[in-house]
Motif scaffolding. Structure first.
Motif, PDB file in Angstrom:
ATOM      1  N   THR A  89       0.826  -1.204   0.000  1.00 21.03           N
ATOM      2  CA  THR A  89       0.000   0.000   0.000  1.00 21.03           C
ATOM      3  C   THR A  89       0.862   1.257   0.000  1.00 21.03           C
ATOM      4  OG1 THR A  89      -1.757   1.203   1.151  1.00 21.03           O
ATOM      5  CG2 THR A  89      -0.265  -0.026   2.533  1.00 21.03           C
ATOM      6  N   VAL A  90       1.977   1.231   0.730  1.00 18.30           N
ATOM      7  CA  VAL A  90       2.872   2.391   0.768  1.00 18.30           C
ATOM      8  C   VAL A  90       3.676   2.493  -0.526  1.00 18.30           C
ATOM      9  CG1 VAL A  90       4.745   3.537   2.028  1.00 18.30           C
ATOM     10  CG2 VAL A  90       3.031   2.216   3.280  1.00 18.30           C
ATOM     11  N   ALA A  91       4.220   1.370  -0.988  1.00 17.85           N
ATOM     12  CA  ALA A  91       5.040   1.380  -2.200  1.00 17.85           C
ATOM     13  C   ALA A  91       4.250   1.849  -3.415  1.00 17.85           C
ATOM     14  CB  ALA A  91       5.617  -0.012  -2.448  1.00 17.85           C
ATOM     15  N   VAL A  92       3.030   1.364  -3.560  1.00 14.27           N
ATOM     16  CA  VAL A  92       2.220   1.736  -4.729  1.00 14.27           C
ATOM     17  C   VAL A  92       1.710   3.169  -4.598  1.00 14.27           C
ATOM     18  CG1 VAL A  92       0.147   1.180  -6.061  1.00 14.27           C
ATOM     19  CG2 VAL A  92       1.636  -0.656  -5.236  1.00 14.27           C
ATOM     20  N   SER A  93       1.357   3.570  -3.392  1.00 17.70           N
ATOM     21  CA  SER A  93       0.921   4.955  -3.183  1.00 17.70           C
ATOM     22  C   SER A  93       2.033   5.934  -3.543  1.00 17.70           C
ATOM     23  CB  SER A  93       0.481   5.168  -1.730  1.00 17.70           C
ATOM     24  OG  SER A  93      -0.652   4.388  -1.420  1.00 17.70           O
ATOM     25  N   LYS A  94       3.255   5.634  -3.135  1.00 20.95           N
ATOM     26  CA  LYS A  94       4.389   6.509  -3.442  1.00 20.95           C
ATOM     27  C   LYS A  94       4.752   6.449  -4.919  1.00 20.95           C
ATOM     28  CE  LYS A  94       6.418   8.683  -0.927  1.00 20.95           C
ATOM     29  NZ  LYS A  94       6.199  10.084  -0.505  1.00 20.95           N
ATOM     30  N   ALA A  95       4.644   5.274  -5.533  1.00 23.68           N
ATOM     31  CA  ALA A  95       4.908   5.158  -6.968  1.00 23.68           C
ATOM     32  C   ALA A  95       3.933   6.024  -7.756  1.00 23.68           C
ATOM     33  CB  ALA A  95       4.798   3.694  -7.400  1.00 23.68           C
ATOM     34  N   LEU A  96       2.687   6.008  -7.353  1.00 27.75           N
ATOM     35  CA  LEU A  96       1.669   6.832  -8.006  1.00 27.75           C
ATOM     36  C   LEU A  96       1.980   8.314  -7.816  1.00 27.75           C
ATOM     37  CD1 LEU A  96      -0.935   6.127  -9.574  1.00 27.75           C
ATOM     38  CD2 LEU A  96      -2.197   6.491  -7.454  1.00 27.75           C
ATOM     39  N   GLU A  97       2.400   8.665  -6.609  1.00 27.00           N
ATOM     40  CA  GLU A  97       2.766  10.056  -6.315  1.00 27.00           C
ATOM     41  C   GLU A  97       3.909  10.549  -7.210  1.00 27.00           C
ATOM     42  OE1 GLU A  97       5.061  12.402  -2.717  1.00 27.00           O
ATOM     43  OE2 GLU A  97       3.743  10.725  -2.166  1.00 27.00           O
ATOM     44  N   HIS A  98       4.844   9.627  -7.522  1.00 30.37           N
ATOM     45  CA  HIS A  98       5.996   9.986  -8.335  1.00 30.37           C
ATOM     46  C   HIS A  98       5.732   9.857  -9.830  1.00 30.37           C
ATOM     47  CE1 HIS A  98       8.475   8.833  -4.556  1.00 30.37           C
ATOM     48  NE2 HIS A  98       8.166  10.116  -4.550  1.00 30.37           N
ATOM     49  N   GLY A  99       4.500   9.567 -10.197  1.00 26.48           N
ATOM     50  CA  GLY A  99       4.125   9.537 -11.600  1.00 26.48           C
ATOM     51  C   GLY A  99       4.370   8.231 -12.319  1.00 26.48           C
ATOM     52  N   ALA A 100       4.586   7.158 -11.588  1.00 21.56           N
ATOM     53  CA  ALA A 100       4.829   5.857 -12.223  1.00 21.56           C
ATOM     54  C   ALA A 100       3.586   5.375 -12.963  1.00 21.56           C
ATOM     55  CB  ALA A 100       5.240   4.830 -11.174  1.00 21.56           C
ATOM     56  N   ARG A 101       3.822   4.677 -14.055  1.00 20.38           N
ATOM     57  CA  ARG A 101       2.725   4.063 -14.807  1.00 20.38           C
ATOM     58  C   ARG A 101       2.842   2.544 -14.844  1.00 20.38           C
ATOM     59  NH1 ARG A 101       2.335   6.738 -20.541  1.00 20.38           N
ATOM     60  NH2 ARG A 101       0.483   5.409 -20.566  1.00 20.38           N
ATOM     61  N   HIS A 102       4.046   2.061 -14.558  1.00 17.36           N
ATOM     62  CA  HIS A 102       4.294   0.622 -14.615  1.00 17.36           C
ATOM     63  C   HIS A 102       4.993   0.172 -13.336  1.00 17.36           C
ATOM     64  CE1 HIS A 102       3.487   1.008 -18.933  1.00 17.36           C
ATOM     65  NE2 HIS A 102       4.357   1.999 -18.931  1.00 17.36           N
ATOM     66  N   LEU A 103       4.498  -0.897 -12.743  1.00 13.89           N
ATOM     67  CA  LEU A 103       5.141  -1.519 -11.594  1.00 13.89           C
ATOM     68  C   LEU A 103       5.807  -2.811 -12.052  1.00 13.89           C
ATOM     69  CD1 LEU A 103       2.297  -1.267  -8.899  1.00 13.89           C
ATOM     70  CD2 LEU A 103       4.014   0.463  -9.510  1.00 13.89           C
ATOM     71  N   ILE A 104       6.865  -3.186 -11.349  1.00 10.91           N
ATOM     72  CA  ILE A 104       7.511  -4.463 -11.651  1.00 10.91           C
ATOM     73  C   ILE A 104       8.007  -5.084 -10.358  1.00 10.91           C
ATOM     74  CG2 ILE A 104       9.841  -3.498 -12.027  1.00 10.91           C
ATOM     75  CD1 ILE A 104      10.114  -5.547 -14.362  1.00 10.91           C
ATOM     76  N   CYS A 105       7.969  -6.410 -10.301  1.00  6.34           N
ATOM     77  CA  CYS A 105       8.505  -7.116  -9.133  1.00  6.34           C
ATOM     78  C   CYS A 105       8.995  -8.493  -9.535  1.00  6.34           C
ATOM     79  CB  CYS A 105       7.445  -7.249  -8.036  1.00  6.34           C
ATOM     80  SG  CYS A 105       6.084  -8.368  -8.438  1.00  6.34           S
ATOM     81  N   ASP A 132      -0.143  -0.518 -14.629  1.00  7.77           N
ATOM     82  CA  ASP A 132       0.299  -1.760 -15.244  1.00  7.77           C
ATOM     83  C   ASP A 132       1.234  -2.480 -14.285  1.00  7.77           C
ATOM     84  OD1 ASP A 132       0.732  -3.633 -17.334  1.00  7.77           O
ATOM     85  OD2 ASP A 132       2.603  -2.614 -17.848  1.00  7.77           O
ATOM     86  N   CYS A 133       1.157  -3.802 -14.224  1.00  7.81           N
ATOM     87  CA  CYS A 133       2.009  -4.573 -13.322  1.00  7.81           C
ATOM     88  C   CYS A 133       2.675  -5.718 -14.078  1.00  7.81           C
ATOM     89  CB  CYS A 133       1.197  -5.144 -12.162  1.00  7.81           C
ATOM     90  SG  CYS A 133       2.186  -6.098 -10.973  1.00  7.81           S
ATOM     91  N   VAL A 134       4.000  -5.796 -13.960  1.00  6.56           N
ATOM     92  CA  VAL A 134       4.776  -6.868 -14.565  1.00  6.56           C
ATOM     93  C   VAL A 134       5.397  -7.711 -13.453  1.00  6.56           C
ATOM     94  CG1 VAL A 134       6.756  -7.447 -16.016  1.00  6.56           C
ATOM     95  CG2 VAL A 134       5.287  -5.504 -16.621  1.00  6.56           C
ATOM     96  N   VAL A 135       5.245  -9.012 -13.562  1.00  2.72           N
ATOM     97  CA  VAL A 135       5.782  -9.941 -12.576  1.00  2.72           C
ATOM     98  C   VAL A 135       6.811 -10.841 -13.246  1.00  2.72           C
ATOM     99  CG1 VAL A 135       5.261 -11.890 -11.069  1.00  2.72           C
ATOM    100  CG2 VAL A 135       3.686  -9.951 -11.188  1.00  2.72           C
TER     101      VAL A 135
END
Length: 360
Positions: free
Chosen positions: A70-86, A106-109
């Motif tokens: 919840t914190v990581a994605v909230s901060k990613a959104l705040e920083h303008g991210a459009r794609h997550l990866i893990c 978008d999420c890439v695994v």
């Protein structure tokens, strides 16, 4: 002021988290998981000890990963991210995919082929993640994710992201809030080692804020076939039935070691047989069903109480009536293949046949 149940960990612990007015909170109501008193484990420890199980499998995607996500994605959104990866052995992929869906990202695994439990893979697929399987293990997957993260195209949401660790420390806050102070011991499974690191940080922050008077000894348990911290060397080909901790080169190795040393704790190992036996025991005796990795601290606690097995962590000198917390990190339905279902034969639909079947 404590936020209402279901508001999520950011609402409840905002003052301790790296968020601000510009942070658009992405939450699924994570946290506030039960701290369950375990009478039978308490009997095993003896000396009036009170053992509690922190059941993180009751988070939204059924693992502790949601606290950090919840914190990581909230901060990613705040920083303008459009794609997550893990990179993931399962639980991170499920959590990242769910929170990405919530945030419309978008999420890439990236995951090791054939090394992820079916229940976890199913979650990632259901939440809409794009999945790439590689010929390699989790450590290879994380190396790739690190490299892709440096390109700037993706926000990495593994525990190498400090926002993930920040969110995960809220489990320690909840334990103290419920017990009234920190426990004497806190036992956890150790894979990538972010959780033991995060909880230790949480206890320290609560002492600094005068919300608790002490910190616990942090005791981590690795699977015998995937125990780099215990053996003090990278395990090139980690193997264990506990897929969530099948990691040979933990990202938070140094910080976890520091947490153990500063807390006067320990890292120990348990075998796969001990893990599976503890998983069955916890379900049958306490009504708590967890995935194999989550059973590692239960197996470890039992080991710590048995001097004949030469545990690194001994509870022989524990103070009377001490509180002990075991974090179980994921729900048992995450990895259903770990449980063998016996053959069940149908009988005629009448009471006499049902009774006869019970006599066999």
């Amino acid at each position: 002021m404590i936020a209402a149940r279901g508001a999520g960990v950011i609402a409840r612990y905002r003052a301790f988290l790296p968020v601000n007015d510009a942070t658009r909170v992405v939450t699924l109501g994570e946290g506030n998981t039960p701290l369950i008193y375990s009478p039978r484990l308490s009997e095993i420890v003896g000396r009036g000890a009170r053992v509690f199980v922190k059941y993180e499998g009751l988070n939204p995607t059924c693992s502790f990963k949601d606290r950090g996500m919840t914190v990581a994605v909230s901060k990613a959104l705040e920083h303008g991210a459009r794609h997550l990866i893990c990179a993931s052995t399962g639980n991170t992929s499920a959590s990242a995919a769910a929170y990405a869906a919530r945030a419309k990202l978008d999420c890439v695994v990236v995951l090791p082929a054939g090394k992820i439990a079916a229940g976890k893979l199913l979650q990632a697929v259901a939440y809409g993640a794009r999945i790439v399987a590689i010929d390699g293990n989790f450590d290879d997957a994380l190396r790739i994710v690190r490299e892709l993260g440096r390109r700037g195209d993706f926000a990495v949401v593994n525990s190498i992201n400090p926002d993930r660790i920040a969110g995960q420390k809220t489990a320690a806050f909840e334990i103290v809030d419920e017990l009234g102070d920190a426990p004497a011991y806190h036992l956890l499974p150790v894979g990538n080692a972010g959780n033991i690191t995060a909880c230790w940080a949480g206890y320290g922050e609560y002492v600094s804020a005068r919300k608790s008077t002490r910190t616990p000894r942090m005791i981590g348990f690795q699977a015998a076939g995937a125990a780099p911290i215990f053996h003090r060397r990278v395990v090139e080909k980690p193997e264990t039935v506990a897929s969530a901790i099948r990691i040979g080169n933990p990202a938070s190795w140094e910080r976890a070691t520091r947490a153990v040393e500063e807390s006067r704790g320990a890292i120990d190992i348990v075998t796969d047989d001990e893990i599976l036996a503890a998983q069955r025991w916890l379900a049958a005796n306490e009504g708590i069903f967890v995935e194999p990795a989550s059973a590692a601290p239960i197996a470890g606690l039992i080991k710590c109480c048995d001097s004949s097995r030469n545990p690194v962590c001994s509870l022989a000198q524990i103070e009377p009536e001490s509180a002990i917390v075991c974090t179980v990190t994921g729900h048992g339905l995450k990895d259903p293949d770990a449980v063998r279902i016996p053959e069940i034969r149908a009988v005629s639909a009448n009471p006499d046949e049902v009774l006869r079947s019970l006599e066999r």
